[in-house]
Design a protein around this motif. Structure first.
Motif, PDB file in Angstrom:
ATOM      1  N   LYS A 193       0.870  -1.180   0.000  1.00  0.00           N
ATOM      2  CA  LYS A 193       0.000   0.000   0.000  1.00  0.00           C
ATOM      3  C   LYS A 193       0.903   1.225   0.000  1.00  0.00           C
ATOM      4  O   LYS A 193       1.764   1.368   0.881  1.00  0.00           O
ATOM      5  CB  LYS A 193      -0.902  -0.023   1.231  1.00  0.00           C
TER       6      LYS A 193
ATOM      7  N   GLU B 276       0.972   5.291   0.125  1.00  0.00           N
ATOM      8  CA  GLU B 276       0.105   6.396   0.528  1.00  0.00           C
ATOM      9  C   GLU B 276       0.811   7.728   0.380  1.00  0.00           C
ATOM     10  O   GLU B 276       1.787   7.994   1.084  1.00  0.00           O
ATOM     11  CB  GLU B 276      -0.277   6.235   2.006  1.00  0.00           C
ATOM     12  N   ASN B 277       0.313   8.554  -0.532  1.00  0.00           N
ATOM     13  CA  ASN B 277       0.777   9.939  -0.680  1.00  0.00           C
ATOM     14  C   ASN B 277       2.289  10.054  -0.682  1.00  0.00           C
ATOM     15  O   ASN B 277       2.878  10.871   0.032  1.00  0.00           O
ATOM     16  CB  ASN B 277       0.202  10.810   0.450  1.00  0.00           C
TER      17      ASN B 277
ATOM     18  N   SER C 196      -0.279   7.479  -4.794  1.00  0.00           N
ATOM     19  CA  SER C 196      -0.946   6.469  -3.960  1.00  0.00           C
ATOM     20  C   SER C 196      -1.478   5.350  -4.837  1.00  0.00           C
ATOM     21  O   SER C 196      -2.046   5.611  -5.899  1.00  0.00           O
ATOM     22  CB  SER C 196      -2.144   7.068  -3.222  1.00  0.00           C
TER      23      SER C 196
ATOM     24  N   THR D 263      -2.467   0.672  -4.488  1.00  0.00           N
ATOM     25  CA  THR D 263      -2.272  -0.579  -3.756  1.00  0.00           C
ATOM     26  C   THR D 263      -1.983  -1.693  -4.754  1.00  0.00           C
ATOM     27  O   THR D 263      -2.326  -1.598  -5.934  1.00  0.00           O
ATOM     28  CB  THR D 263      -3.513  -0.976  -2.926  1.00  0.00           C
TER      29      THR D 263
ATOM     30  N   GLY E 162       5.005  10.648   2.956  1.00  0.00           N
ATOM     31  CA  GLY E 162       4.172   9.532   2.537  1.00  0.00           C
ATOM     32  C   GLY E 162       4.659   8.223   3.131  1.00  0.00           C
ATOM     33  O   GLY E 162       5.705   8.172   3.775  1.00  0.00           O
ATOM     34  N   LYS E 163       3.849   7.171   2.903  1.00  0.00           N
ATOM     35  CA  LYS E 163       4.150   5.883   3.537  1.00  0.00           C
ATOM     36  C   LYS E 163       4.097   4.735   2.550  1.00  0.00           C
ATOM     37  O   LYS E 163       3.377   4.781   1.554  1.00  0.00           O
ATOM     38  CB  LYS E 163       3.134   5.604   4.647  1.00  0.00           C
TER      39      LYS E 163
ATOM     40  N   ASP F 196       4.686  -0.679   8.107  1.00  0.00           N
ATOM     41  CA  ASP F 196       5.060   0.642   7.636  1.00  0.00           C
ATOM     42  C   ASP F 196       6.594   0.653   7.547  1.00  0.00           C
ATOM     43  O   ASP F 196       7.274   0.836   8.550  1.00  0.00           O
ATOM     44  CB  ASP F 196       4.543   1.658   8.673  1.00  0.00           C
TER      45      ASP F 196
END
Ligand SMILES: Nc1ncnc2c1ncn2[C@@H]1O[C@H](COP(=O)(O)OP(=O)(O)OP(=O)(O)O)[C@@H](O)[C@H]1O
Ligand SMILES: [Mg+2]
Length: 227
Positions: A5, A7-8, A27, A29, A62-63, A70
Motif C-alpha cells: 500500500k 500512501e501519498n 498512492s 495498492t 508519505g508511507k 510501515d
C-alpha cells in the motif's frame, strides 16, 4: 490480499533552487501475485518509485506498507533486513559483485543474513536459470543474458514476497530479453510472487496484468489489462 500500500508518496531531491520533485503524491495498492508494468518517459520518476517500494531510499513524505508493515517506521538495520528478506531487486546493469563467483553472487543475500543455503532450492533455481555449468565463473566471464540470470537468482534466493525489476532487459538483445521475460514470468507464476517491472519494452508491458504510467512524478494511467 493486499501486499503493498503506497500512501501519498513524494520524493524531493536536493533543496531550494536545485530541488527536483521526482515523485509527487503517489498512492496505489498492489494485490499479492500481481504482475505490474510501470512505464513512462525518462526522468518521470519510475526508478525513484521502485526504490521507495523496495526500501532502498527514504521518501520525503508519505508511507509504504508491505504486508501491513510501515517500512519507513523501521530503523536502518531493520530496513536492511526487511529489504534482504522481502524484496528481490533486479537492475538493468545486473549489479553483480565482480570478485564473487556465480554461486557466491546468488547466495550472498543468505550469507549476509547468516542463513544456511538450502542446497535443493539453490539447485532448483540454478537449473531453471540454466546456469549449472557456470557456477564457478566470475561475472566478467559471462554474457549479458547470463549475468542477468545470475541477478535473478540472487533476487530469488531469499524467497522474497516482491520482485522489483528496473529495466531488466534494457541492456540485452531481443533473444536474451525474451528469455529474461519468460524467466521472470515463470518465477512469478511458480512462486506466486508479486512482480513489478519498469520497462520501455512493449513486449513486457503487454504481458503484465496491470499497467501504471508515470509522468512528472504522478500516475497518469493505472489499468488492469488482464484481470
Ligand atoms: N539522486 C538524485 N539526486 C538528484 N536528482 C535525482 C536523483 N535521482 C533522480 N533524480 C531526478 O529525479 C527525477 C526522476 O528520476 P528517476 O531516476 O526516478 O527517473 P526514471 O523515470 O527512472 O528515468 P529513466 O527512464 O531515465 O530511468 C529526474 O528528474 C532525476 O533527474
Ligand atoms: Mg530509471
Amino acid at each position: 490480499m493486499e501486499i503493498l500500500k503506497i500512501e501519498n508518496l513524494s520524493k524531493v531531491y536536493g533543496k531550494d533552487e536545485t530541488a527536483v520533485k521526482a515523485l509527487d503524491d503517489v498512492s496505489f495498492t498492489v494485490k499479492k501475485g500481481e504482475f505490474i508494468a510501470i512505464i513512462g518517459p525518462s526522468g518521470s520518476g519510475k526508478s525513484t518509485l521502485l526504490h521507495l517500494l523496495g526500501g532502498v531510499d527514504r521518501p520525503s513524505s508519505g508511507k509504504v506498507f508491505v504486508n501491513n508493515t510501515d517500512i519507513y517506521s523501521l530503523n536502518e538495520t531493520q530496513l536492511a533486513i526487511f529489504r534482504r528478506r522481502q524484496i528481490g531487486l533486479i537492475y538493468q546493469f545486473y549489479n553483480l559483485i565482480p570478485v564473487l563467483t556465480v554461486e557466491e553472487n546468488i547466495t550472498l543475500p543468505l550469507l549476509l543474513d547468516q542463513h544456511q543455503v538450502d542446497k535443493k532450492q539453490l539447485d532448483d533455481i540454478v537449473k531453471k536459470l540454466n546456469l549449472e555449468s557456470r557456477l564457478n565463473h566470475l561475472p566478467n566471464q559471462l554474457s549479458g543474458g547470463q549475468q542477468q540470470r545470475v541477478s535473478i537468482g540472487r533476487a530469488l534466493i531469499s524467497n522474497p514476497a516482491i520482485m522489483l525489476a528496473d529495466e531488466p532487459t534494457g541492456n540485452l538483445d531481443s533473444k536474451n530479453s525474451a528469455e529474461i521475460i519468460d524467466l521472470l514470468k515463470m518465477f512469478h507464476k511458480t512462486y506466486n510472487q508479486t512482480l513489478i517491472v519498469i520497462t520501455h519494452d512493449e513486449r513486457i508491458a503487454l504481458q503484465a496484468d496491470r499497467l501504471i504510467a508515470i509522468e512528472d512524478g504522478k500516475i497518469t494511467r493505472d489499468e488492469v489489462i488482464r484481470p
